[in-house]
Design a protein around this motif. Structure first.
Motif, PDB file in Angstrom:
ATOM      1  N   ALA A  75       0.833  -1.204   0.000  1.00 51.66           N
ATOM      2  CA  ALA A  75       0.000   0.000   0.000  1.00 51.66           C
ATOM      3  C   ALA A  75       0.869   1.256   0.000  1.00 51.66           C
ATOM      4  CB  ALA A  75      -0.925  -0.005   1.209  1.00 51.66           C
ATOM      5  N   VAL A  76       1.933   1.249   0.803  1.00 50.75           N
ATOM      6  CA  VAL A  76       2.849   2.398   0.828  1.00 50.75           C
ATOM      7  C   VAL A  76       3.529   2.559  -0.524  1.00 50.75           C
ATOM      8  CG1 VAL A  76       4.987   3.265   1.863  1.00 50.75           C
ATOM      9  CG2 VAL A  76       3.204   2.297   3.307  1.00 50.75           C
ATOM     10  N   GLU A  77       3.937   1.453  -1.101  1.00 47.11           N
ATOM     11  CA  GLU A  77       4.575   1.506  -2.425  1.00 47.11           C
ATOM     12  C   GLU A  77       3.608   2.032  -3.480  1.00 47.11           C
ATOM     13  OE1 GLU A  77       6.513  -1.565  -5.648  1.00 47.11           O
ATOM     14  OE2 GLU A  77       6.612  -2.078  -3.523  1.00 47.11           O
ATOM     15  N   ALA A  78       2.357   1.659  -3.370  1.00 50.72           N
ATOM     16  CA  ALA A  78       1.362   2.153  -4.326  1.00 50.72           C
ATOM     17  C   ALA A  78       1.184   3.660  -4.179  1.00 50.72           C
ATOM     18  CB  ALA A  78       0.028   1.437  -4.112  1.00 50.72           C
ATOM     19  N   TRP A  79       1.206   4.175  -2.939  1.00 53.12           N
ATOM     20  CA  TRP A  79       1.096   5.621  -2.738  1.00 53.12           C
ATOM     21  C   TRP A  79       2.306   6.349  -3.302  1.00 53.12           C
ATOM     22  CZ3 TRP A  79      -2.641   8.857  -1.495  1.00 53.12           C
ATOM     23  CH2 TRP A  79      -3.795   8.330  -0.929  1.00 53.12           C
ATOM     24  N   PHE A  80       3.497   5.797  -3.070  1.00 62.55           N
ATOM     25  CA  PHE A  80       4.707   6.458  -3.563  1.00 62.55           C
ATOM     26  C   PHE A  80       4.860   6.329  -5.073  1.00 62.55           C
ATOM     27  CE2 PHE A  80       6.036   6.462   0.877  1.00 62.55           C
ATOM     28  CZ  PHE A  80       6.532   7.751   0.952  1.00 62.55           C
ATOM     29  N   ALA A  81       4.133   5.413  -5.682  1.00 64.95           N
ATOM     30  CA  ALA A  81       4.195   5.265  -7.132  1.00 64.95           C
ATOM     31  C   ALA A  81       3.461   6.405  -7.833  1.00 64.95           C
ATOM     32  CB  ALA A  81       3.601   3.922  -7.554  1.00 64.95           C
ATOM     33  N   ARG A  82       2.611   7.110  -7.101  1.00 64.65           N
ATOM     34  CA  ARG A  82       1.882   8.242  -7.678  1.00 64.65           C
ATOM     35  C   ARG A  82       2.788   9.473  -7.651  1.00 64.65           C
ATOM     36  NH1 ARG A  82      -3.691   7.940  -4.405  1.00 64.65           N
ATOM     37  NH2 ARG A  82      -4.905   7.501  -6.277  1.00 64.65           N
ATOM     38  N   PRO A  83       3.050  10.073  -8.803  1.00 64.18           N
ATOM     39  CA  PRO A  83       3.966  11.228  -8.838  1.00 64.18           C
ATOM     40  C   PRO A  83       3.544  12.398  -7.961  1.00 64.18           C
ATOM     41  CG  PRO A  83       3.631  10.373 -11.049  1.00 64.18           C
ATOM     42  CD  PRO A  83       2.683   9.633 -10.157  1.00 64.18           C
ATOM     43  N   PRO A  84       2.262  12.784  -7.883  1.00 63.61           N
ATOM     44  CA  PRO A  84       1.931  13.919  -7.009  1.00 63.61           C
ATOM     45  C   PRO A  84       2.263  13.646  -5.538  1.00 63.61           C
ATOM     46  CG  PRO A  84       0.116  13.473  -8.494  1.00 63.61           C
ATOM     47  CD  PRO A  84       1.094  12.352  -8.654  1.00 63.61           C
ATOM     48  N   PHE A  85       1.962  12.441  -5.075  1.00 63.05           N
ATOM     49  CA  PHE A  85       2.251  12.115  -3.682  1.00 63.05           C
ATOM     50  C   PHE A  85       3.753  12.057  -3.443  1.00 63.05           C
ATOM     51  CE2 PHE A  85       3.043   9.183  -0.192  1.00 63.05           C
ATOM     52  CZ  PHE A  85       2.297   9.786   0.800  1.00 63.05           C
ATOM     53  N   ALA A  86       4.503  11.497  -4.381  1.00 61.93           N
ATOM     54  CA  ALA A  86       5.957  11.425  -4.223  1.00 61.93           C
ATOM     55  C   ALA A  86       6.563  12.823  -4.162  1.00 61.93           C
ATOM     56  CB  ALA A  86       6.564  10.606  -5.361  1.00 61.93           C
ATOM     57  N   LEU A  87       6.105  13.719  -5.019  1.00 63.30           N
ATOM     58  CA  LEU A  87       6.618  15.094  -4.997  1.00 63.30           C
ATOM     59  C   LEU A  87       6.234  15.799  -3.695  1.00 63.30           C
ATOM     60  CD1 LEU A  87       5.996  16.212  -8.673  1.00 63.30           C
ATOM     61  CD2 LEU A  87       8.178  15.716  -7.582  1.00 63.30           C
ATOM     62  N   LEU A  88       5.023  15.575  -3.218  1.00 68.28           N
ATOM     63  CA  LEU A  88       4.590  16.167  -1.960  1.00 68.28           C
ATOM     64  C   LEU A  88       5.443  15.657  -0.800  1.00 68.28           C
ATOM     65  CD1 LEU A  88       2.510  17.918  -0.417  1.00 68.28           C
ATOM     66  CD2 LEU A  88       1.157  15.823  -0.189  1.00 68.28           C
ATOM     67  N   PHE A  89       5.745  14.375  -0.796  1.00 67.14           N
ATOM     68  CA  PHE A  89       6.574  13.795   0.252  1.00 67.14           C
ATOM     69  C   PHE A  89       7.977  14.386   0.229  1.00 67.14           C
ATOM     70  CE2 PHE A  89       9.522  10.508   1.756  1.00 67.14           C
ATOM     71  CZ  PHE A  89       9.039  10.354   3.045  1.00 67.14           C
ATOM     72  N   ILE A  90       8.560  14.538  -0.951  1.00 63.74           N
ATOM     73  CA  ILE A  90       9.900  15.118  -1.071  1.00 63.74           C
ATOM     74  C   ILE A  90       9.886  16.567  -0.597  1.00 63.74           C
ATOM     75  CG2 ILE A  90      11.651  15.840  -2.750  1.00 63.74           C
ATOM     76  CD1 ILE A  90      10.952  13.261  -4.304  1.00 63.74           C
ATOM     77  N   ALA A  91       8.867  17.318  -0.980  1.00 62.33           N
ATOM     78  CA  ALA A  91       8.770  18.715  -0.546  1.00 62.33           C
ATOM     79  C   ALA A  91       8.628  18.805   0.969  1.00 62.33           C
ATOM     80  CB  ALA A  91       7.593  19.391  -1.240  1.00 62.33           C
ATOM     81  N   CYS A  92       7.808  17.939   1.566  1.00 61.39           N
ATOM     82  CA  CYS A  92       7.643  17.946   3.022  1.00 61.39           C
ATOM     83  C   CYS A  92       8.947  17.587   3.729  1.00 61.39           C
ATOM     84  CB  CYS A  92       6.539  16.978   3.442  1.00 61.39           C
ATOM     85  SG  CYS A  92       4.893  17.550   3.014  1.00 61.39           S
ATOM     86  N   CYS A  93       9.678  16.620   3.196  1.00 65.02           N
ATOM     87  CA  CYS A  93      10.965  16.258   3.795  1.00 65.02           C
ATOM     88  C   CYS A  93      11.945  17.420   3.709  1.00 65.02           C
ATOM     89  CB  CYS A  93      11.543  15.023   3.113  1.00 65.02           C
ATOM     90  SG  CYS A  93      10.689  13.500   3.551  1.00 65.02           S
ATOM     91  N   ALA A  94      11.977  18.104   2.588  1.00 66.24           N
ATOM     92  CA  ALA A  94      12.877  19.254   2.430  1.00 66.24           C
ATOM     93  C   ALA A  94      12.490  20.372   3.398  1.00 66.24           C
ATOM     94  CB  ALA A  94      12.846  19.748   0.994  1.00 66.24           C
ATOM     95  N   LEU A  95      11.197  20.663   3.523  1.00 64.24           N
ATOM     96  CA  LEU A  95      10.756  21.700   4.453  1.00 64.24           C
ATOM     97  C   LEU A  95      11.038  21.322   5.904  1.00 64.24           C
ATOM     98  CD1 LEU A  95       7.401  22.813   2.817  1.00 64.24           C
ATOM     99  CD2 LEU A  95       9.558  24.069   2.901  1.00 64.24           C
ATOM    100  N   LEU A  96      10.858  20.061   6.250  1.00 60.76           N
ATOM    101  CA  LEU A  96      11.174  19.612   7.597  1.00 60.76           C
ATOM    102  C   LEU A  96      12.661  19.760   7.882  1.00 60.76           C
ATOM    103  CD1 LEU A  96      10.246  18.282  10.251  1.00 60.76           C
ATOM    104  CD2 LEU A  96      10.733  16.079   9.164  1.00 60.76           C
ATOM    105  N   GLY A  97      13.494  19.403   6.909  1.00 60.65           N
ATOM    106  CA  GLY A  97      14.940  19.567   7.070  1.00 60.65           C
ATOM    107  C   GLY A  97      15.329  21.018   7.252  1.00 60.65           C
ATOM    108  N   LEU A  98      14.736  21.902   6.472  1.00 59.83           N
ATOM    109  CA  LEU A  98      15.023  23.335   6.618  1.00 59.83           C
ATOM    110  C   LEU A  98      14.559  23.852   7.983  1.00 59.83           C
ATOM    111  CD1 LEU A  98      14.095  24.637   3.071  1.00 59.83           C
ATOM    112  CD2 LEU A  98      16.371  24.515   4.078  1.00 59.83           C
ATOM    113  N   PHE A  99      13.407  23.404   8.436  1.00 56.73           N
ATOM    114  CA  PHE A  99      12.901  23.828   9.738  1.00 56.73           C
ATOM    115  C   PHE A  99      13.828  23.373  10.859  1.00 56.73           C
ATOM    116  CE2 PHE A  99      10.383  22.778  13.527  1.00 56.73           C
ATOM    117  CZ  PHE A  99       9.974  24.051  13.872  1.00 56.73           C
ATOM    118  N   LEU A 100      14.252  22.106  10.824  1.00 57.65           N
ATOM    119  CA  LEU A 100      15.140  21.597  11.860  1.00 57.65           C
ATOM    120  C   LEU A 100      16.486  22.303  11.837  1.00 57.65           C
ATOM    121  CD1 LEU A 100      14.302  17.790  11.715  1.00 57.65           C
ATOM    122  CD2 LEU A 100      13.568  19.478  13.405  1.00 57.65           C
TER     123      LEU A 100
END
Length: 109
Positions: free
Chosen positions: A47-72
């Motif tokens: 199920a997680v792999e299916a979510w990450f296979a969707r490009p919009p969700f993958a891009l959103l996840f990458i953006a959230c990780c980048a923003l979290l890194g900048l915040f920390l």
């Protein structure tokens, strides 16, 4: 001009009507779907792999990780700057009044 004969014509001529489906076909299909049931808990990776296979969700996840890194990083830099400011304030006070250093030190016995 007459077009050449299609090689599929004799095969289509021999083809008869398709047989009627069984009367309980839809009931059997729904029964098999019910037997399969919901996905088990062990299939969460799929199920997680299916979510990450969707490009919009993958891009959103990458953006959230980048923003979290900048915040920390900003939180860490802010903490270091506040520590340095406190150290500079202590140094300035000691420069103005050297007796503060004697008051801060415990007496020697």
């Amino acid at each position: 001009m007459i077009p050449p004969p299609d090689p599929l014509d004799p095969l289509l001529d021999r083809w008869s009507e398709a047989p009627e489906p069984q009367s309980r076909l839809s009931a059997d299909v729904w029964h098999r779907i019910a037997e399969a049931g919901p996905q088990s808990g062990s299939d969460w990776r799929a199920a997680v792999e299916a979510w990450f296979a969707r490009p919009p969700f993958a891009l959103l996840f990458i953006a959230c990780c980048a923003l979290l890194g900048l915040f920390l990083a900003e939180v860490r830099v802010n903490r270091l700057e506040s520590e340095r400011s406190a150290q500079l304030a202590r140094s300035y006070l000691l420069l103005i009044d050297p007796l503060l250093a004697e008051k801060a030190e415990p007496p020697h016995t």
